[in-house]
Write an enzyme that holds these catalytic residues in place. Structure first.
Site, PDB file in Angstrom:
ATOM      1  N   CYS A 114     -19.673  -9.345  38.075  1.00 25.17           N
ATOM      2  CA  CYS A 114     -20.542 -10.521  38.231  1.00 25.17           C
ATOM      3  C   CYS A 114     -21.279 -10.523  39.568  1.00 25.17           C
ATOM      4  O   CYS A 114     -22.252 -11.263  39.738  1.00 25.17           O
ATOM      5  CB  CYS A 114     -19.740 -11.802  38.059  1.00 25.17           C
ATOM      6  SG  CYS A 114     -19.065 -11.945  36.395  1.00 25.17           S
ATOM      7  N   HIS A 260     -24.074 -17.299  40.784  1.00 26.83           N
ATOM      8  CA  HIS A 260     -23.704 -16.636  39.538  1.00 26.83           C
ATOM      9  C   HIS A 260     -23.171 -17.715  38.594  1.00 26.83           C
ATOM     10  O   HIS A 260     -22.388 -18.576  39.002  1.00 26.83           O
ATOM     11  CB  HIS A 260     -22.631 -15.581  39.813  1.00 26.83           C
ATOM     12  CG  HIS A 260     -21.923 -15.160  38.563  1.00 26.83           C
ATOM     13  ND1 HIS A 260     -22.598 -14.634  37.480  1.00 26.83           N
ATOM     14  CD2 HIS A 260     -20.613 -15.220  38.205  1.00 26.83           C
ATOM     15  CE1 HIS A 260     -21.726 -14.377  36.529  1.00 26.83           C
ATOM     16  NE2 HIS A 260     -20.525 -14.729  36.936  1.00 26.83           N
ATOM     17  N   ASN A 290     -21.966 -17.071  30.608  1.00 28.60           N
ATOM     18  CA  ASN A 290     -21.867 -16.155  31.744  1.00 28.60           C
ATOM     19  C   ASN A 290     -22.404 -14.789  31.301  1.00 28.60           C
ATOM     20  O   ASN A 290     -21.803 -14.135  30.445  1.00 28.60           O
ATOM     21  CB  ASN A 290     -20.388 -16.069  32.166  1.00 28.60           C
ATOM     22  CG  ASN A 290     -20.145 -15.115  33.322  1.00 28.60           C
ATOM     23  OD1 ASN A 290     -20.985 -14.278  33.645  1.00 28.60           O
ATOM     24  ND2 ASN A 290     -18.982 -15.227  33.934  1.00 28.60           N
TER      25      ASN A 290
HETATM   26  N1  COA Z   1     -10.816 -23.600  23.034  1.00 32.30           N
HETATM   27  C1  COA Z   1      -9.791 -24.445  22.937  1.00 32.30           C
HETATM   28  N2  COA Z   1      -8.670 -24.328  23.653  1.00 32.30           N
HETATM   29  C2  COA Z   1      -8.587 -23.303  24.497  1.00 32.30           C
HETATM   30  C3  COA Z   1      -9.616 -22.372  24.645  1.00 32.30           C
HETATM   31  C4  COA Z   1     -10.767 -22.541  23.863  1.00 32.30           C
HETATM   32  N3  COA Z   1     -11.816 -21.738  23.929  1.00 32.30           N
HETATM   33  N4  COA Z   1      -9.264 -21.466  25.587  1.00 32.30           N
HETATM   34  C5  COA Z   1      -8.049 -21.801  26.009  1.00 32.30           C
HETATM   35  N5  COA Z   1      -7.615 -22.919  25.351  1.00 32.30           N
HETATM   36  C6  COA Z   1      -6.362 -23.639  25.511  1.00 32.30           C
HETATM   37  C7  COA Z   1      -5.267 -22.776  26.064  1.00 32.30           C
HETATM   38  O1  COA Z   1      -4.642 -22.049  25.020  1.00 32.30           O
HETATM   39  C8  COA Z   1      -4.350 -23.787  26.696  1.00 32.30           C
HETATM   40  O2  COA Z   1      -3.565 -24.362  25.693  1.00 32.30           O
HETATM   41  P1  COA Z   1      -2.013 -24.732  25.987  1.00 32.30           P
HETATM   42  O3  COA Z   1      -2.069 -25.735  27.108  1.00 32.30           O
HETATM   43  O4  COA Z   1      -1.551 -25.269  24.698  1.00 32.30           O
HETATM   44  O5  COA Z   1      -1.374 -23.450  26.399  1.00 32.30           O
HETATM   45  C9  COA Z   1      -5.302 -24.865  27.207  1.00 32.30           C
HETATM   46  O6  COA Z   1      -6.537 -24.667  26.482  1.00 32.30           O
HETATM   47  C10 COA Z   1      -5.580 -24.776  28.705  1.00 32.30           C
HETATM   48  O7  COA Z   1      -5.886 -23.424  29.015  1.00 32.30           O
HETATM   49  P2  COA Z   1      -6.218 -22.960  30.462  1.00 32.30           P
HETATM   50  O8  COA Z   1      -6.490 -21.501  30.458  1.00 32.30           O
HETATM   51  O9  COA Z   1      -5.178 -23.489  31.405  1.00 32.30           O
HETATM   52  O10 COA Z   1      -7.568 -23.795  30.687  1.00 32.30           O
HETATM   53  P3  COA Z   1      -8.379 -23.957  31.998  1.00 32.30           P
HETATM   54  O11 COA Z   1      -8.640 -25.389  32.201  1.00 32.30           O
HETATM   55  O12 COA Z   1      -7.840 -23.136  33.118  1.00 32.30           O
HETATM   56  O13 COA Z   1      -9.774 -23.319  31.578  1.00 32.30           O
HETATM   57  C11 COA Z   1     -11.094 -21.374  31.844  1.00 32.30           C
HETATM   58  C12 COA Z   1      -9.861 -21.969  31.212  1.00 32.30           C
HETATM   59  C13 COA Z   1     -11.159 -19.916  31.419  1.00 32.30           C
HETATM   60  C14 COA Z   1     -12.324 -22.100  31.303  1.00 32.30           C
HETATM   61  C15 COA Z   1     -10.989 -21.522  33.366  1.00 32.30           C
HETATM   62  O14 COA Z   1      -9.783 -21.036  33.821  1.00 32.30           O
HETATM   63  C16 COA Z   1     -12.103 -20.827  34.068  1.00 32.30           C
HETATM   64  O15 COA Z   1     -13.259 -21.126  33.875  1.00 32.30           O
HETATM   65  N6  COA Z   1     -11.772 -19.863  34.949  1.00 32.30           N
HETATM   66  C17 COA Z   1     -12.764 -19.076  35.611  1.00 32.30           C
HETATM   67  C18 COA Z   1     -13.230 -18.030  34.654  1.00 32.30           C
HETATM   68  C19 COA Z   1     -14.469 -17.354  35.092  1.00 32.30           C
HETATM   69  O16 COA Z   1     -15.302 -17.926  35.746  1.00 32.30           O
HETATM   70  N7  COA Z   1     -14.593 -16.113  34.678  1.00 32.30           N
HETATM   71  C20 COA Z   1     -15.725 -15.332  34.988  1.00 32.30           C
HETATM   72  C21 COA Z   1     -15.615 -14.879  36.382  1.00 32.30           C
HETATM   73  S1  COA Z   1     -17.066 -14.293  36.994  1.00 32.30           S
END
Ligand code: COA
Length: 333
Positions: A114, A260, A290
């Site tokens: 990224c 980004h 993204n």
């Molecule tokens: N739809 C519905 N539920 C989802 C899901 C989706 N697409 N993806 C994950 N979940 C669920 C998980 O299974 C989890 O369920 P559980 O509590 O029963 O285990 C719950 O949602 C919470 O998951 P979690 O991973 O803790 O959510 P979060 O609030 O951390 O959000 C991201 C996840 C990926 C959106 C977040 O961590 C994020 O944006 N991180 C940065 C990622 C990023 O920027 N990547 C690119 C880098 S350049």
């Protein structure tokens, strides 16, 4: 003194729009969850048989060249960032060079995830400052829709990513008033496995991919979303501040921040840390998700089209991604 400046910007996004509701056909998710956690409403997916990583980059580059008023034959070097090349090797930069019909010039193929576009811009800036080249095409292009796992198992990653390409023409100038002021690059490989795809890696016993490797998830994106989020908010702010300090400027001097597009919550957090009003940050993740190396040049191109990038403005580009990598560029437009 020779400096470098961006003289043209272009982008290409594939025509197929995939909404959050569309994704519910493949996985258990919802528009509400995706919008609340990421800000994304829809993303673009490439059309097989029409788009390739290189063809999208070519379209973006042609637009950038036209806007710069530069003939492709004047390009001295291509710096091409992607983590999703058409072939494992050679990189898509070579395929784009062929499509543009500029054989013979150098092609630097980089990844840097990224942060790829800012790394690529920094490379171009250095080559121009030393006087080696006068016109460089800097490109970020990704087709990510083919490697994400669109089942419920992969939903934490799949909903985030989209396809697209962006490009910038970077040229030599002797005018210190309108130029790239500085670029700042960082990485911390200790976190490599917090966001990575293992295969097709070369450190394995056999020559070819096996069913076990696929079943074990070797080709899937592994992302520790929480760790990415926590590091991103710190590094974004840090590297933006670093660029300001290096140039004796303050956050109040920023005209427009083009981060980004990783997650709207990350960008919003950074905006608040810097105390920037909403009109001073570019967010288009809602429409494209993204797009990794393509995200900054697409966002910058759109901002320019909308008249948000004007001569004399102080534009800050900032990125964070797998590696971990993070980087910034400060530009006096
Ligand atoms: N739809 C519905 N539920 C989802 C899901 C989706 N697409 N993806 C994950 N979940 C669920 C998980 O299974 C989890 O369920 P559980 O509590 O029963 O285990 C719950 O949602 C919470 O998951 P979690 O991973 O803790 O959510 P979060 O609030 O951390 O959000 C991201 C996840 C990926 C959106 C977040 O961590 C994020 O944006 N991180 C940065 C990622 C990023 O920027 N990547 C690119 C880098 S350049």
């Amino acid at each position: 003194m020779t400096y470098s400046k961006i003289t043209g910007l272009g982008y290409y996004v594939p025509e197929t729009i995939v909404t959050n509701d569309d994704l519910t056909q493949y996985m258990e998710t919802s528009d509400t969850w995706i919008q609340e956690r990421t800000g994304i409403r829809e993303r673009r997916y490439f059309t097989y048989g029409k788009d390739t990583n290189a063809s999208m980059a070519t379209a973006a580059s042609r637009m950038a060249l036209e806007r710069a008023g530069v003939d492709a034959k004047a390009v001295d070097l291509i710096v091409y960032a992607t983590i999703t090349p058409d072939y494992f090797f050679p990189g898509s930069g070579f395929l784009m060079q062929r499509e543009l019909g500029v054989d013979g010039i150098g092609v630097i193929d980089i990844r840097d995830q990224c942060s790829g576009f800012v790394y690529a811009l920094s490379i171009a800036d250095q080559f121009i400052r030393t006087g080696m080249y006068k016109t460089i095409l800097v490109v970020g292009s990704e087709i990510q829709s083919t490697w994400i796992d669109k089942s419920t198992k992969g939903r934490g990653v799949a909903v985030i990513f989209g396809d697209g390409a962006g490009a910038a023409v970077v040229q030599a100038t002797d005018n210190p008033e309108h130029r790239i002021l500085s670029t700042h690059l960082h990485a911390d490989g200790r976190y490599a496995e917090d966001l990575y795809v293992k295969e097709p890696g070369s450190s394995r016993p056999d020559r070819s991919a096996t069913k076990e490797m696929i079943d074990e998830g070797g080709f899937d994106v592994v992302m520790n979303g929480n760790a990415v989020f926590k590091h991103a908010v710190v590094r974004f702010t840090e590297v933006i501040q670093e660029s300001l300090t290096a140039n004796g400027l303050t956050k109040e001097d920023i005209s427009l921040l083009v981060p980004h597009q990783a997650n709207i919550r990350i960008s919003e957090y950074v905006r608040q840390q810097l105390n920037l009003p909403e009109e001073k940050i570019v967010n288009n993740i809602q429409r494209y998700g993204n797009t990794t190396a393509a995200s900054i040049p697409i966002a910058l191109s759109e901002a320019w089209e909308h008249g948000r990038v004007k001569p004399g403005d102080l534009i800050c580009l900032a990125a964070f991604g797998s590696g971990f990598t993070w980087a910034s560029a400060l530009i006096k437009w």
